[in-house]
Write an enzyme that holds these catalytic residues in place. Structure first.
Site, PDB file in Angstrom:
ATOM      1  N   ASP A 280       0.866  -1.172   0.000  1.00  9.54           N
ATOM      2  CA  ASP A 280       0.000   0.000   0.000  1.00  9.54           C
ATOM      3  C   ASP A 280       0.910   1.232   0.000  1.00  9.54           C
ATOM      4  O   ASP A 280       2.139   1.122   0.093  1.00  9.54           O
ATOM      5  CB  ASP A 280      -0.980   0.006   1.185  1.00  9.54           C
ATOM      6  CG  ASP A 280      -2.188   0.908   0.883  1.00  9.54           C
ATOM      7  OD1 ASP A 280      -2.117   1.722  -0.064  1.00  9.54           O
ATOM      8  OD2 ASP A 280      -3.203   0.823   1.601  1.00  9.54           O
TER       9      ASP A 280
HETATM   10  C1  NOJ Z   1      -3.922   4.017   0.090  1.00  9.73           C
HETATM   11  C2  NOJ Z   1      -5.122   3.152   0.239  1.00  9.73           C
HETATM   12  O1  NOJ Z   1      -5.079   2.452   1.456  1.00  9.73           O
HETATM   13  C3  NOJ Z   1      -5.304   2.143  -0.883  1.00  9.73           C
HETATM   14  O2  NOJ Z   1      -6.524   1.499  -0.734  1.00  9.73           O
HETATM   15  C4  NOJ Z   1      -5.193   2.834  -2.212  1.00  9.73           C
HETATM   16  O3  NOJ Z   1      -5.372   1.892  -3.234  1.00  9.73           O
HETATM   17  C5  NOJ Z   1      -3.834   3.494  -2.311  1.00  9.73           C
HETATM   18  N1  NOJ Z   1      -3.709   4.485  -1.248  1.00  9.73           N
HETATM   19  C6  NOJ Z   1      -3.616   4.164  -3.660  1.00  9.73           C
HETATM   20  O4  NOJ Z   1      -4.412   5.276  -3.774  1.00  9.73           O
END
Ligand code: NOJ
Length: 744
Positions: A280
């Site tokens: 993430d």
């Molecule tokens: C953080 C988020 O937790 C995740 O779900 C998302 O896909 C990514 N950022 C990218 O935006």
């Protein structure tokens, strides 16, 4: 480490020994030509110009890094002109390896659909699959190869803002929805220009963050992890999900990004996952503040060893993997494995044949405002609405609105709102309000000629300004019926949007009380990304529709339900608490040694002395304008053999009300005695059926031993012979029951 290295070598040797596919041959040949720097390049994902959900690592000139083959993927680059431009740079790199473009396509793209939690309330898997496919078609036409969806985190705590992104509290329903969404996004398979790679996230147990506070720790037994939180991921993997994303949390002290147990042992070994895992946002680097890694070098070592293949935004792989290899800490085979997984997906997408195949201007134009997609979004919106209450006013249920209402007052801060209907995570065109149908417009358009409309905003969503109350009261006084649209703002649920109080914010409830005091009948629309607490309204307002955030066609979908053009059929995918004090609350809890027999039973039993145990609205609950009678439960046998046995469960369903309509018939089981305690109910089947008024049918389910398996204390998935109850009804409070035994 040596064991892991041997496993990787063995799997490479096995692939060589057995016939390699054309794809694998291509990828192996390419890999053989790559320098270590180029391999590491494939493991990096950089953000584009917008959409940051965390710290952006400053690193100078991204474009020249792309040209040098130092970037494998970009996120948040939208539109064929932009993706083409960057892809052209990647084509200038030595080996011409195309970039992957990823984005959060969470509930639609140009056309937005209800937030995933709301859409799950439809309990309509074909509809959910199609909506994911429409989103994929639109996103792919805008140059996107990969969506960071579906979010398949089981979530039992409505304080956690991210409940809006998933399928709610139940493992079984969540697994079915995960499959539908993966299939929808990936369509007829990667390589088609209307298919994007799915990404099941956040692996794992992110939904169990302590206290519902985003990014917080998770502490749970491995049995619970395997039984409740992992199955939707397994279902997504089995459905062919191309990728998974790490979660931010630690699980029992080990951050998910560096967690060998879930990544290597479960996902890659036990489940045989062939796709790749992306971290993430910054989650590799975040292992430092977690206190799990000393520095970026250590974080990169822990993440790659555990099985995280691609680094979203932390730059730990870019900056440290080369040194880790030189120091003998990371075998090149480990990097090769990650690179290969990524190259395979690029190949499957057809990017090596034509890196610009998703850069087609005509296709993009055709999806700018696709009328068919909008019609479909209107249908999905209507099917996602849940009718919580519909009391009689002057002898008739208040809904659907009757033509006798000469004047309708539309009141509340959401009535004329546009962007708010998008909900959180509509990030591709966040400010494009032009195509959104406001609730006011939808209702006014539908009632055209039938009733006249008066409007007052009344108040804002979240402040203490009461200056609009008088105008709103005056509007209500002129009307025969009032429709009030209240709720939380669209950026109050979602990532980093945990709330300790989940009430309707600001002075909205005060306004509601003032409007109710006029004596006019009120229909309340609740806009939200999570279950809210609104006990006063539940007890005092005659009709309540839970409308979530419905997307582009929100106003039309709501009008369809208000006027009875669509008879609501939504069912709650989460239990709604009476107050925050009940959280976490979920229907499939254990019985305890001192269960309360009902809400009045409080003495030396598992209860609150100042609060009932039962939810305000139960999981699976939702009303219709008609009434369905479910009766005559029968089983094909009272015994099921552990080996190869099965039991048919059948009920009769009759539409005894005045409208045609749909009902979700739900089947639950209870395992009465186990080597570990079992939940009081577990959903094991559901069917959504349509019956014309007066019509009857029978609905059958089949149960097999697989449906009765659970994780024992040794964390093994087992069947245990014993006694089971089975319940069928139209919510988790189903009481029509049967009984059978599972025999060896
Ligand atoms: C953080 C988020 O937790 C995740 O779900 C998302 O896909 C990514 N950022 C990218 O935006």
């Amino acid at each position: 480490m040596r064991k892991l290295f041997c496993t990787l070598l063995l799997s490479a040797a096995t692939t060589t020994f057995f016939a390699q596919t054309k794809t694998e041959k291509f990828v192996d040949n390419l890999l053989a030509k790559m320098t270590l720097e180029e391999k590491i390049g494939q493991l990096n994902q950089y953000n584009g110009d917008w959409g940051a959900t965390g710290k952006i690592t400053p690193d100078g000139d991204k474009e020249s890094q792309i040209k040098q083959g130092k970037v494998g993927s970009m996120l948040n680059v939208t539109g064929v002109d932009k993706t083409r431009k960057l892809q052209e740079l990647a084509m200038q790199s030595r080996l011409h390896i195309p970039l992957l473009f990823g984005q959060d396509v969470i509930h639609g793209f140009r056309t937005t659909f209800p937030i995933p939690l709301g859409e799950t309330a439809s309990w309509d898997l074909a509809l959910i699959e199609k909506s994911a496919h429409v989103a994929a078609t639109e996103a792919a036409a805008y140059g996107i190869h990969w969506t960071f969806a579906p979010m398949v985190d089981v979530a039992r705590d409505p304080r956690w803002g991210r409940v809006m992104e998933g399928a709610g509290e139940d493992t079984y329903l969540g697994s079915k929805v995960a499959i539908a969404r993966v299939k929808g996004f990936q369509g007829n398979g990667l390589g088609n220009v209307d298919a994007v790679m799915a990404c099941a996230k956040h692996f794992a147990a992110y939904g169990a963050a302590v206290g519902g506070r985003d990014y917080n720790s998770v502490d749970m037994s491995l049995r619970q992890l395997n039984e409740t939180y992992l199955p939707p991921f397994k279902a997504a993997v089995d459905a062919g999900a191309a990728t998974l994303m790490n979660s931010f949390n630690d699980i029992n002290g080990v951050p998910a990004t560096g967690n060998r147990y879930i990544l290597r042992e479960k996902l890659k070994k036990e489940w045989g996952f062939k796709g790749f895992v992306v971290s993430d946002w910054g989650s590799i680097g975040e292992m430092i503040p977690h206190g799990f890694a000393k520095d970026g070098y250590d974080a990169a070592l822990k993440a790659i060893t555990a099985g995280s293949d691609m680094d979203m935004e932390s730059r730990c792989y870019r900056d440290h993997l080369k040194q880790l290899v030189a120091d003998g800490k990371v075998p090149v085979a480990l990097i090769d494995d990650a690179v290969k997984r990524i190259l395979l997906k690029k190949y499957e997408l057809g990017l090596f044949d034509d890196p610009y195949r998703f850069c087609n201007e005509e296709r993009q134009k055709a999806q700018e405002n696709n009328i068919e997609n909008r019609k479909f979004a209107r249908e999905v919106g209507a099917k996602s609405i849940v009718l919580l209450k519909n009391d009689a006013v002057k002898g008739q249920p208040l809904l659907p609105l009757s033509a006798e209402n000469k004047t309708i007052a539309l009141i509340g801060p959401f009535m004329k709102a546009t962007i708010a209907n998008h909900g959180f995570w509509s990030i591709a065109f966040p400010d494009d309000s032009t195509r959104i149908v406001s609730q006011y417009d939808g209702i006014a358009h539908r009632s055209n000629g039938q009733s006249s409309i008066v409007y007052a905003k009344g108040c804002n969503v979240n402040d203490s300004d009461r200056s609009g109350f008088a105008e709103a009261i005056e509007a209500a006084q002129k009307a025969d019926v009032v429709v009030m649209s209240l709720g939380e703002a669209h950026d109050m649920s979602g990532e980093a949007k945990s709330r300790s109080s989940i009430r309707i914010p600001g002075v909205q409830e005060e306004l509601l009380k003032a409007i109710c005091a006029t004596g006019k009948p009120v229909v309340l629309l609740v806009n939200a990304g999570r279950p809210l607490v609104f006990e006063w309204a539940s007890d005092n307002v005659p009709a309540i529709l839970y409308t979530w955030w419905l997307g582009t066609e929100a106003g039309n979908s709501i009008a369809d339900v208000l006027f009875g053009d669509y008879n609501p059929s939504g069912k709650l995918p989460m239990s709604f608490p009476r107050t925050e004090g009940q959280i976490p609350i979920y229907y499939n809890h254990y019985n305890t040694g001192r269960p309360a027999k009902d809400d009045a039973d409080k003495l030396y039993v598992s209860a609150y002395i100042d609060l009932d145990n039962s939810p305000k609205y139960a999981f699976g609950y939702g009303l219709s304008y008609t009434h369905f009678d479910i009766s005559n439960l029968r089983l094909s046998s009272d015994k099921m053999a552990v080996r190869g046995g099965k039991i048919g469960v059948t009920v009769d369903v009759k539409n005894t009300g005045n409208y045609d309509g749909e009902e979700v018939v739900q089947l639950y089981i209870r395992d009465l005695v186990g080597s570990v305690v079992r939940p009081v109910k577990e959903l094991k089947g559901f069917k959504k059926i349509f019956l014309k008024k007066g019509e009857a049918t029978s609905v059958s389910f089949q149960l097999t031993p697989d449906d009765l398996k659970f994780y024992n204390n040794e964390v093994q998935l087992v069947n245990e012979a014993g006694e089971y109850n089975v319940f069928v009804g139209n919510s988790s409070q189903a009481s029509l029951a049967g009984h059978f035994s599972l025999v060896n």
